[in-house]
Each structure stands twice: as C-alpha cells, then as structure tokens.
Design a protein around this motif. Structure first.
Motif, short mmCIF file in Angstrom:
data_model
loop_
_atom_site.label_atom_id
_atom_site.label_comp_id
_atom_site.label_asym_id
_atom_site.label_seq_id
_atom_site.Cartn_x
_atom_site.Cartn_y
_atom_site.Cartn_z
N GLU A 99 0.83 -1.21 0.00
CA GLU A 99 0.00 0.00 0.00
C GLU A 99 0.86 1.25 0.00
N GLU A 100 2.09 1.09 0.47
CA GLU A 100 3.00 2.23 0.44
C GLU A 100 3.15 2.76 -0.98
N ALA A 101 3.15 1.83 -1.94
CA ALA A 101 3.30 2.25 -3.34
C ALA A 101 2.12 3.08 -3.81
N CYS A 102 0.93 2.79 -3.31
CA CYS A 102 -0.25 3.57 -3.70
C CYS A 102 -0.05 5.04 -3.34
N LEU A 103 0.60 5.25 -2.19
CA LEU A 103 0.73 6.60 -1.67
C LEU A 103 1.68 7.46 -2.51
N ARG A 104 2.36 6.83 -3.42
CA ARG A 104 3.21 7.57 -4.33
C ARG A 104 2.37 8.51 -5.19
N CYS A 105 1.13 8.09 -5.48
CA CYS A 105 0.26 8.90 -6.32
C CYS A 105 -1.04 9.31 -5.62
N HIS A 106 -1.46 8.52 -4.63
CA HIS A 106 -2.71 8.81 -3.92
C HIS A 106 -2.39 9.33 -2.53
N TYR A 107 -3.30 10.12 -1.97
CA TYR A 107 -3.08 10.63 -0.61
C TYR A 107 -3.35 9.57 0.45
N ASP A 108 -4.33 8.72 0.18
CA ASP A 108 -4.77 7.81 1.21
C ASP A 108 -4.98 6.44 0.58
N THR A 109 -5.26 5.43 1.39
CA THR A 109 -5.56 4.12 0.82
C THR A 109 -6.80 4.26 -0.06
N PRO A 110 -6.61 4.15 -1.36
CA PRO A 110 -7.70 4.54 -2.25
C PRO A 110 -8.71 3.44 -2.50
N GLU A 111 -9.95 3.82 -2.57
CA GLU A 111 -11.02 2.89 -2.92
C GLU A 111 -11.92 3.57 -3.93
N GLU A 117 -11.53 15.35 -5.98
CA GLU A 117 -10.31 15.98 -5.45
C GLU A 117 -9.25 14.94 -5.03
N ASP A 118 -9.61 13.65 -5.03
CA ASP A 118 -8.64 12.61 -4.69
C ASP A 118 -8.00 11.97 -5.92
N LYS A 119 -8.39 12.41 -7.09
CA LYS A 119 -7.80 11.84 -8.32
C LYS A 119 -6.41 12.41 -8.54
N PRO A 120 -5.41 11.55 -8.74
CA PRO A 120 -4.06 12.06 -8.96
C PRO A 120 -3.99 12.97 -10.19
N ASP A 121 -3.17 13.98 -10.11
CA ASP A 121 -3.00 14.90 -11.24
C ASP A 121 -1.95 14.33 -12.20
N THR A 122 -2.42 13.75 -13.28
CA THR A 122 -1.50 13.04 -14.18
C THR A 122 -0.66 13.99 -15.03
N ASP A 123 -0.91 15.29 -14.94
CA ASP A 123 -0.05 16.22 -15.68
C ASP A 123 1.41 16.12 -15.22
N PHE A 124 1.61 15.63 -14.00
CA PHE A 124 2.97 15.60 -13.46
C PHE A 124 3.61 14.21 -13.50
N ILE A 125 2.86 13.21 -14.01
CA ILE A 125 3.42 11.86 -14.09
C ILE A 125 3.63 11.51 -15.57
N PRO A 126 4.89 11.39 -16.02
CA PRO A 126 5.12 11.11 -17.44
C PRO A 126 4.58 9.75 -17.86
N THR A 127 4.06 9.67 -19.08
CA THR A 127 3.68 8.37 -19.64
C THR A 127 4.96 7.61 -20.02
N ARG A 128 4.77 6.37 -20.46
CA ARG A 128 5.90 5.45 -20.62
C ARG A 128 7.04 5.99 -21.48
N ALA A 129 6.75 6.37 -22.72
CA ALA A 129 7.82 6.81 -23.62
C ALA A 129 8.48 8.09 -23.09
N ASP A 130 7.69 9.01 -22.54
CA ASP A 130 8.27 10.24 -22.00
C ASP A 130 9.17 9.95 -20.80
N ALA A 131 8.75 8.98 -19.96
CA ALA A 131 9.57 8.63 -18.79
C ALA A 131 10.91 8.05 -19.24
N PHE A 132 10.88 7.15 -20.24
CA PHE A 132 12.13 6.57 -20.71
C PHE A 132 12.99 7.60 -21.43
N HIS A 133 12.40 8.27 -22.44
CA HIS A 133 13.20 9.29 -23.13
C HIS A 133 13.77 10.29 -22.13
#
Ligand code: HEC
Ligand code: HEC
Ligand code: HEC
Ligand code: HEC
Ligand code: HEC
Length: 158
Positions: A99-111, A117-133
């Motif tokens: 569950e620790e890994a969930c907290l990397r993107c979520h505030y709380d144990t998500p259900e 307001e609990d949805k992670p803001d994906t503007d700051f998380i790169p997608t696969r190709a962007d993360a690798f490049h």
C-alpha cells in the motif's frame, strides 16, 4: 605455452564463458536483468541494464527512483503506462506489492469511486515513452551516452 600459464588461461576461459552466458540469458531469469528488450513503435530498444549498473557504475536508485522499500524494484511501466486511460484505471492496482506504493500517487488508501479531489493529477506523471526518453537522455546529456535528434538509431533498431 609454459605450464604455469595453463591454470590462469583456464580461469580466463571459464570467466569469459560465464560472462557470455550471463549476457545472453533472458532477463526474466535473473533478479537484476542483464538486458531489457523494449519493443515499441520507434523500433526495438535493447537496454544494456548490466553495463549501466556495473560498468558505468550507477546505483539502482539512480534510475529506479521509487524503491519504496522493495528488494526488487517496481517496473517503470507500473507507474508510467502508455496512457492514463480506462485500462490503467481498472488494472493498475494489482501492479503494486504494498500500500506504500499507492501513496506515491494517492493521498490515502484509495477505494473506488475516488472523489474528484482525490484523483491524482497526471499532468505531473510522465507516460511510458516520456519517462524513458526523459530519464535515458537527461543522464546521457550529463554523463555521456546517446541523446538528441540525430542519435535515435543508437538506441532504436532500424
Ligand atoms: C541506468 C538505469 C538503471 C539502473 C542503474 C538500474 N536499473 Fe533496473 N531497470 C532499468 C530500466 C529502464 C528497466 C526496465 C523497466 C521497465 O521496462 O519497466 C529496469 C528493469 C529492472 C528490473 C525488472 C523489473 C520488471 O519487473 O520488469 C529489475 C528487477 C531491476 N531493473 C533491478 C535493478 C537493480 C537491483 C539495480 C541495481 C543493482 C538496477 N536495476 C539498476 C534501469 C536501471
Ligand atoms: C511507484 C511508482 C513509480 C515507479 C515504479 C517509477 N516512477 Fe517515475 N515517476 C513517478 C511519479 C509519481 C512521477 C511524477 C513526478 C514525481 O512525483 O517525482 C515520476 C516522475 C518520473 C520522471 C520525471 C521526473 C524526473 O524525476 O525526472 C521520469 C523521467 C521518470 N519518472 C522515469 C522513471 C523510470 C525510467 C522508472 C523505472 C526505472 C520509473 N520512473 C519508475 C512514479 C514512479
Ligand atoms: C503512478 C500513480 C499511481 C499509483 C502508484 C497508484 N495509482 Fe491508483 N490511480 C492513479 C490514477 C491516475 C487514477 C485515475 C484517476 C482518475 O480517475 O482520473 C487512479 C485511480 C485509482 C482508483 C479509482 C479507480 C476507478 O475505477 O475509478 C483506485 C481504487 C485506485 N487508483 C487504487 C490504487 C491502489 C490500491 C494503488 C496501490 C496498490 C494505486 N491506486 C496506485 C494513479 C496511481
Ligand atoms: C544514470 C545515467 C544513465 C541513464 C539513466 C541511462 N544511461 Fe545509457 N549510458 C550512460 C553512460 C554513462 C553511458 C556510457 C557512455 C560512454 O561510455 O560513452 C551510456 C551508454 C549508453 C548506450 C551506448 C552503449 C551501450 O551500453 O549500449 C546506449 C545505447 C544507452 N546508454 C541506452 C540507454 C537507454 C535506452 C536508457 C534508458 C532506458 C539509458 N541508456 C539510461 C548513462 C545512463
Ligand atoms: C537513449 C536511447 C534513446 C534515444 C536516443 C531515442 N530513444 Fe526513442 N525510445 C527509447 C526508449 C527506451 C523507449 C521506450 C520503449 C518502450 O516503451 O518500451 C523509446 C520510445 C520511442 C517511441 C515509442 C513512443 C510510443 O509512445 O510508443 C518512439 C516513436 C521513439 N522512441 C522515437 C525516437 C526518435 C524519433 C528518436 C530520435 C529523435 C529517439 N526515439 C531517440 C530510447 C531512445
């Protein structure tokens, strides 16, 4: 050849065979993969994982920036999918061992369902190709290795 060279020659031969076998073995059979083969629309990339760790001397956490107390790093693609789409939303939960890994993107144990307001803001998380490049090239720019517009085929197969 003098006799006293025979033992050392034998050792060199054995070590060379061991090294070659390690390089050719499929990554899945090892805890630290020797090579990672990445198929993608830009042409297959064979990433020399073991050279990058042993020969170029980087620590696991230089690239696996989220170790989260795991012995075995979590695959980049678990957090950096091709897209944050319906498939990711439905399936990503089972990629994480704690569950620790969930907290990397979520505030709380998500259900489900998540409040808006609990949805992670994906503007700051790169997608696969962007993360690798992003990671491959920013390190190469600093430390050596291919980056930039004219080096595509130093990483991608034609
Ligand atoms: C230069 C960057 C870099 C370094 C240093 C590095 N790795 Fe990796 N590693 C990667 C990349 C990139 C992948 C591919 C991940 C993917 O496809 O999602 C990977 C994949 C893996 C995988 C397979 C993960 C999976 O489930 O697919 C393991 C296990 C792993 N690395 C362990 C390690 C360990 C242990 C170390 C330190 C000894 C290390 N790595 C050092 C970049 C690196
Ligand atoms: C447990 C989830 C998780 C894993 C696993 C993960 N990342 Fe990330 N990564 C994130 C999040 C969340 C961000 C958004 C920025 C931030 O909060 O650091 C991010 C940001 C990034 C960034 C942009 C910011 C920066 O640090 O330069 C790059 C590049 C990146 N990740 C590459 C990778 C690669 C390559 C791997 C695998 C070797 C990996 N990530 C593994 C969650 C993860
Ligand atoms: C790399 C970031 C990241 C990690 C790590 C992560 N999530 Fe998510 N999660 C998201 C995103 C993005 C959404 C979609 C939010 C939206 O609907 O806009 C989401 C949505 C969800 C939802 C709502 C699903 C639905 O049907 O609407 C649940 C439940 C959830 N996550 C649980 C978890 C759990 C449990 C873990 C850990 C085991 C976890 N998440 C780890 C990014 C992440
Ligand atoms: C933390 C730094 C770092 C990261 C991250 C990194 N590299 Fe490298 N890479 C290097 C260094 C240093 C060299 C060696 C340059 C030299 O000796 O000229 C290198 C060399 C290379 C080379 C040429 C030699 C070889 O080993 O094949 C390729 C291709 C390459 N990297 C691909 C990648 C890819 C693909 C990724 C991302 C998945 C990546 N690298 C991530 C540092 C890094
Ligand atoms: C340092 C190595 C490296 C260099 C240089 C590089 N790439 Fe990539 N590229 C990668 C890796 C790693 C991936 C991710 C592979 C995966 O998704 O498994 C990737 C993914 C891609 C993808 C797939 C994108 C997607 O969304 O599926 C395209 C297209 C691409 N690269 C084009 C290029 C072009 C064009 C250049 C030159 C301007 C370039 N790449 C330079 C390593 C590299």
């Amino acid at each position: 050849m003098k006799n006293r060279y025979i033992p050392i020659t034998a050792i060199v031969v054995v070590l060379s065979i061991a090294a070659a076998a390690g390089f050719l073995m499929p990554p899945a059979s090892q805890e630290v993969p020797a090579r990672v083969v990445m198929d993608n629309s830009g042409g297959r990339v064979i990433f020399t994982h073991l050279y990058h760790t042993e020969d170029y001397g980087f620590a696991c956490a230089d690239c696996h920036h989220d170790e989260i107390g795991q012995d075995t790093p979590i695959a980049c693609g678990s957090c950096h999918p091709p897209a944050f789409d319906e498939k990711f939303r439905a399936e990503h939960q089972k990629n994480f061992p704690t569950e620790e890994a969930c907290l990397r993107c979520h505030y709380d144990t998500p259900e489900a369902p998540l409040a808006e307001e609990d949805k992670p803001d994906t503007d700051f998380i790169p997608t696969r190709a962007d993360a690798f490049h992003g990671q491959c090239m920013s390190c190469h720019e600093e430390m050596g290795g291919p980056y930039g517009d004219d080096t595509c085929y130093e990483c991608h197969a034609r």
